[in-house]
Scaffold this motif. Structure first.
Motif, PDB file in Angstrom:
ATOM      1  N   ASP A 137      81.970 166.306 107.513  1.00  0.00           N
ATOM      2  CA  ASP A 137      80.726 167.050 107.323  1.00  0.00           C
ATOM      3  C   ASP A 137      80.926 168.232 106.389  1.00  0.00           C
ATOM      4  N   TYR A 187      81.614 169.370 101.877  1.00  0.00           N
ATOM      5  CA  TYR A 187      81.565 168.989 100.475  1.00  0.00           C
ATOM      6  C   TYR A 187      82.896 169.263  99.818  1.00  0.00           C
ATOM      7  N   PRO A 235      81.366 162.525 104.781  1.00  0.00           N
ATOM      8  CA  PRO A 235      80.716 162.424 106.096  1.00  0.00           C
ATOM      9  C   PRO A 235      81.668 162.572 107.269  1.00  0.00           C
ATOM     10  N   TYR A 290      79.817 164.746  99.143  1.00  0.00           N
ATOM     11  CA  TYR A 290      79.745 164.912 100.595  1.00  0.00           C
ATOM     12  C   TYR A 290      80.741 163.980 101.280  1.00  0.00           C
ATOM     13  N   TRP A 297      72.460 165.130 104.448  1.00  0.00           N
ATOM     14  CA  TRP A 297      73.675 165.582 103.790  1.00  0.00           C
ATOM     15  C   TRP A 297      73.385 166.214 102.434  1.00  0.00           C
TER      16      TRP A 297
END
Length: 566
Positions: free
Chosen positions: A342, A344, A339, A337, A368
């Protein structure tokens, strides 16, 4: 002509469809034959034999096919097949049912006594279990399938072809239980010709959705979410919860990309061998691609923290037989993930073991990692720690104080409230649950396993169970704890009050009667007691008060998050 791959071996062995015209004749015959009642694992195997999921098999393996599969992953005709599919029976069953070459035996469902099939016996043979364990599963005695092989599977195997009578009855998720033929027809109705199959025995989360979507898009294919709903690894999340998770996740796929189907497989957790087997099964169900994960179908680590298989052994094994399998392998990519964006990317992850720990302890599951609707389903089946059931299992000599501690602990828990509590003390269990049992080692073992069964069911229902048998043998205690821990926490408390003290303070005179020979098989006098090797707590009523011991147990339960406060 269908664009889907040919079944393994060229022909789908759908025994139910084949024997439909003979159904009435076979059903009538089955009533006249001796019947073998199948275990849960045998039922899983039979269901996939009958449906063609195990094509090209048409029955349980005879000795030649078994030896070929164990020795070099080949049936006697040379076809690749990686796992032995065997019907294990005891010597007593062979004699009782008249199992011999040429005999016809009815195979019966233990759950409802329905006749499912008739097997014509090719042979009855005694397998080399040491070789089977080593070649198929490895050499680690802690492997769950090796334990099953030596401790549960019976000593003889029966080989022979099957004639179908009835499909197995299921009462859960019947609309998702496709046979290979039904699933192939479903794909054809949808116009699908490329299908990426995803094997799982765990809940799915955001990363799983992402990797399956990426795999499908890269191959202009669709996704078959094909979870195992037969026997999996002890301690796994139950399939009812998992299927609700898959159903909650399905709308997160792009329109029309994914379909959910359930596989009634009894997993062996056989790593590389099992990965090849899984590929064959998915090919039979019409998949063109198959995702093989890191440590695919592995049981994790042993008690020393060593993994049973290498992380990529399964992928290498399937790749080695790619041309024969006729199904394209898709390596499982770990999804990390990011961040900041947002999203993968293939490369933070939570393992299945860590997820189960978080559910068990009530630890937060980050957004997440999974979708809110998935976490909600999981939390419904896994209440907060202080609402979960548990068992306190006290063991020790007669008059060691364990019964007094058990009763005082129940009073303490009842005072706290929040969950029901049940007391299973030795004498009560003996009179109500095990009245016909004596005090031989075998009967003592049966008694403890009955207590474990009751404790496990009550623990699953969220109760606090306090059991206080003598339980003199280590193997019985270990097996009992394993049974209970499938459904909740179990704590072994050794009430290690010395035998001399137990005898000195015996007001009922049972030790004196045992010493005089009036009572036979009395633990500590003419029958042994084996001290627990790894108890969770050791106490001694010759040095501690009952109140003090109960407080120690309460502190143990509190430290595990099982009690609000007392």
């Amino acid at each position: 002509m269908s664009d889907l791959p040919q079944p393994h071996g060229g022909v789908l062995k759908d025994l139910i469809a084949r024997d439909l015209p003979r159904h009435a004749e076979l059903l009538a015959e089955s009533e006249t034959l001796p019947a073998l009642i199948l275990t849960e694992r045998q039922l899983c195997d039979l269901e996939l034999i009958l449906s063609g999921g195990f094509s090209p098999l048409e029955g349980f393996m005879n000795e030649k096919d078994y030896n070929g599969v164990v020795g070099n992953l080949r049936l006697v005709d040379g076809t690749l097949f990686s796992m032995p599919i065997t019907l294990d029976v005891s010597k007593a069953q062979i004699e009782e049912l008249g199992v011999e070459v040429g005999a016809r035996i009815t195979l019966r469902d233990f759950r409802d006594d329905r006749h499912l099939a008739i097997i014509t016996v090719d042979d009855v043979y005694k397998p080399d279990k040491q070789k089977e364990a080593k070649e198929v599963l490895g050499s680690d005695e802690e492997h769950p399938a090796i334990r099953y092989l030596f401790n549960t599977a019976r000593e003889y195997y029966v080989g022979g072809k099957i004639e179908a009578i009835n499909r197995l009855n299921h009462y859960d998720y019947v609309g998702l239980r496709y046979t290979p033929a039904e699933l192939r027809l479903h794909f054809e109705k949808l116009g699908w010709s490329k299908i990426v199959a995803f094997q799982t025995r765990n809940p799915m989360h955001r990363a799983h959705r992402e990797l399956t979507v990426r795999a499908a898009r890269a191959r202009q294919a669709n996704v078959l979410i094909h979870p195992v709903v037969g026997l999996t690894k002890p301690g796994d999340i139950d399939h009812f919860t998992r299927v609700r998770v898959y159903q909650a996740l399905l709308p997160r796929y792009p329109n029309g990309m994914a379909v959910l189907g359930l596989l009634p497989l009894a997993m062996r957790m056989g790593g590389p061998r099992e990965a090849i087997w899984h590929a064959i099964i998915r090919k039979n169900h019409g998949a063109t691609h198959f995702i093989v994960g890191r440590d695919h179908a592995g049981p994790g680590s042993n008690s020393k923290g060593v993994e049973f298989y290498g992380p990529y052994d399964a992928q290498h094994a399937v790749a080695r037989y790619k041309s024969e399998l006729g199904i394209e392998v898709v390596p499982f990519q770990m999804m990390t993930y990011l961040p900041d964006t947002d999203e993968y990317a293939p490369t933070l992850n939570i393992s299945g073991t860590e997820l189960r720990r978080r559910l068990r302890t009530g630890t937060p599951i980050p957004e997440w990692f999974s979708y809110p609707e998935v976490v909600r389903v999981l939390r419904e089946s896994h209440p907060p720690r202080h609402k979960q059931g548990f068992t306190v299992f006290l063991t020790g000599y007669t008059n060691s104080g364990k019964d007094a501690v058990a009763r005082a602990l129940q009073v303490t828990l009842n005072q706290q409230g929040g969950r029901s509590s049940t007391l299973l003390v030795g004498e009560t269990v003996r009179s109500e649950l095990s009245a016909e049992l004596g005090f031989s080692r075998e009967d003592r073992h049966k008694n403890i396993q009955r207590i474990a069964f009751v404790a496990a069911e009550l623990t699953r229902a969220g109760a606090a169970v306090i059991a206080a048998p003598i339980a003199p043998f280590e193997d019985s205690r270990v097996q009992a704890k394993q049974t209970i821990e499938q459904f909740g926490s179990a704590y072994l408390i050794h009430v290690a009050t010395p035998l001399a003290y137990c005898e000195k303070t015996d007001k009922r005179g049972v030790y004196a009667r045992a010493r005089s020979g009036e009572i036979k098989g009395f633990t500590g006098v003419d029958d042994p007691y084996e001290d627990p090797i790894k108890p969770d707590l050791v106490v001694d009523a010759s040095k501690q008060t009952v109140r003090n011991i109960v407080h120690q147990i309460v502190l143990l339960l509190e430290s595990e998050g099982l009690l609000d406060n007392i």
